[in-house]
Write an enzyme that holds these catalytic residues in place. Structure first.
Site, short mmCIF file in Angstrom:
data_model
loop_
_atom_site.label_atom_id
_atom_site.label_comp_id
_atom_site.label_asym_id
_atom_site.label_seq_id
_atom_site.Cartn_x
_atom_site.Cartn_y
_atom_site.Cartn_z
CE LYS A 165 -3.85 1.97 2.67
NZ LYS A 165 -4.67 1.81 3.88
CB SER A 182 -7.90 3.73 2.96
OG SER A 182 -7.09 3.10 3.94
CB SER A 221 -8.22 0.82 5.97
OG SER A 221 -8.92 2.02 6.16
#
Length: 487
Positions: A79, A154, A178
């Site tokens: 990420k 996210s 997330s």
């Protein structure tokens, strides 16, 4: 079996046995990225030649006997809020569009030591603020199961990259769900460990008391193996915890006989989609058939979790994001008059709407006159939520419930109503407020063919309980494969 159909652990075994190589695995992933990436937009940074070179180096070390771990040679996506030395790290924000860190986050370093091979950096909601990966400055990521829908957020790019076989596993971060919510939307397994288990050093902070790095993978075995590799005490992180019990793979046993599982009635009430509810209760029934003791109970305080979370997270974000001002690194506005004007213009041009909304909310709740009314009250509520979980775990080994109230919404539907987007986190955020571990496992699909995720929550430092329950459930059924993820 195609290389892309293998799990991370299965691929590493095949590489060790000489049946395939790290380079062949990376080539298969690159071919898949070139086939699906235009449609999905999972990656923010992807350098094909650099990824292949890393795979060649890993293969040499494997052949020399230097790398023997359970993830050696396996391609991984990271990420884009975890620092990676020499590779752009943007948090999917314009304000960090040109930021190249001089060091790597501890979790990434642990993976590299174990021989995992970095593919690239995945798309996310800007600074991890959002539940759909639509607030990214680099455009929305699409759900591989149905590209008209969001992948969640996210860590949406990370979850979608696993589901679409654009990597073998991914690292995400979880501030209020997330990892677990996008795992649910994309039909993969996602795990948030107990706060302090994985070092936050090198993770660009959103809410420092809530953020935790964790794995997204194809199955529970992969998740437990990855967590074992990335867990470590780190003196560079003041919230890091010294743990002796990080051999999570020993919990991979198909046995839940006598395990006490509680389902909060509050999680089955208003707002929960009927198909999601039925899939969750069917999963609970499967565990009961395997010998677990399953019962419903009242958790209480659930309705206060969302307001408490958004006050605390926004307050911490307003403080953490003050460092992005155009002075030391990142974007700086072209034309300005004086220092204050430069700060204002840089931040108003560099941050997106959702980030600005949360910075403003955070600055407000920390301001004189409102600190006691909002921030302190939220902290007290957080303590009460933790106490409610403590009481529940006196009676139950694991708490079972949905990861999200619905399956993945359509693109463009959530951003128009931020409150509705915030309410989508109702089942995940309490876990962060209380610092607990949680795992999401696929448990079916709805009528539209979109995945449904089952969430299992454990007491602090009791990851093995949820891994055991998740693994036992996983053994009880065949999982649907994402159509875009098939080689």
């Amino acid at each position: 079996m195609s290389i892309l159909d293998m799990t991370a652990v299965g691929l590493a075994k095949a590489i060790r046995a000489g049946e395939t190589t790290a380079v062949e695995a990376m080539e298969a992933v690159i071919a898949q990225i070139e086939k699906t990436e235009k449609e999905l937009n999972c990656y923010v940074t992807f350098d094909k030649e650099a990824a292949l070179e890393r795979a060649r180096e890993a293969q040499k070390k494997i052949e020399a006997g230097e790398l023997t771990g359970p993830l050696a040679g396996v391609p991984v996506s990271i990420k884009d809020n975890m620092c990676t030395e020499g590779i752009k790290t943007t948090c999917s924000s314009k304000i960090l569009e040109n930021f190249v860190p001089t060091f790597s986050s501890e979790a990434v370093k642990n993976l590299e030591k174990a021989g995992a091979v970095l593919i690239g950096k995945t798309n996310m909601d800007e600074f991890a603020m959002g539940s759909t990966t639509e607030t990214s400055a680099y455009g929305a990521t699409k759900n591989p199961w149905n590209t008209a829908h969001v992948p969640g957020g996210s860590s949406g790019g990370a979850a979608a990259s696993v589901a679409a076989s654009e990597c073998f596993f991914a690292l995400g971060s979880d501030t209020g769900g997330s990892i677990r919510q996008p795992a649910s939307y994309c039909g993969v397994v996602g795990m948030k460990p107990t706060y302090g288990t994985v070092s936050r050093y090198g993770l660009i902070a959103y809410g420092s008391s809530l953020d935790q790095i964790g794995p997204l993978a194809k199955d529970v075995t992969d998740c437990a193996t990855i967590l074992e590799v990335i867990s470590s005490y780190d003196k560079k992180d003041s919230t890091s915890v010294k743990r002796e019990d990080t051999n999570f793979t020993e919990a991979l046993v198909d046995d839940v006989a006598g395990m006490k599982i509680g389902i909060p009635r509050d999680y089955l009430g208003e707002g929960l989609d009927e198909e999601v509810k039925n899939a969750i209760l069917a999963a609970a029934k499967k565990l009961e058939e395997k010998g677990a003791i399953v019962e419903e109970f009242d958790l209480s305080l659930v309705e206060y979790a969302i307001p408490a979370y958004y006050v605390i997270a926004s307050a911490e974000a307003s403080s953490n994001l003050a460092r992005f001002d155009g002075v030391k690194y990142g974007y700086r506005t072209k034309e300005y008059e004086g220092l204050h004007n430069m700060y204002k213009k840089t931040r108003s041009e560099g941050f997106g709407a959702e980030v600005k909304r949360r910075i403003m909310l955070g600055s407000f709740v920390l301001s004189s006159g409102y600190y006691d009314a909002y921030y302190l009250k939220a902290l007290r509520t957080k303590a009460l939520i933790k106490q409610a979980f403590d009481r529940a775990f006196e009676k139950y080994d694991v708490i079972l419930g949905p990861a999200a109230p619905t399956t993945a919404p359509e693109l463009g539907k959530s951003l128009s109503d931020p409150i509705k987007m915030y309410l989508g986190d109702i089942y995940t955020i309490s876990v962060n407020l209380a610092g607990l571990p949680g795992i999401t496992v696929p448990c079916g699909v709805d009528q539209s063919g979109l995945p449904i995720g089952l969430q299992l929550i454990g007491d602090c430092f009791k990851e093995k309980n949820i891994i055991r329950a998740a693994y036992a459930y996983e053994q009880s059924r065949e999982f649907e494969k994402c159509p875009l993820g098939e080689a």
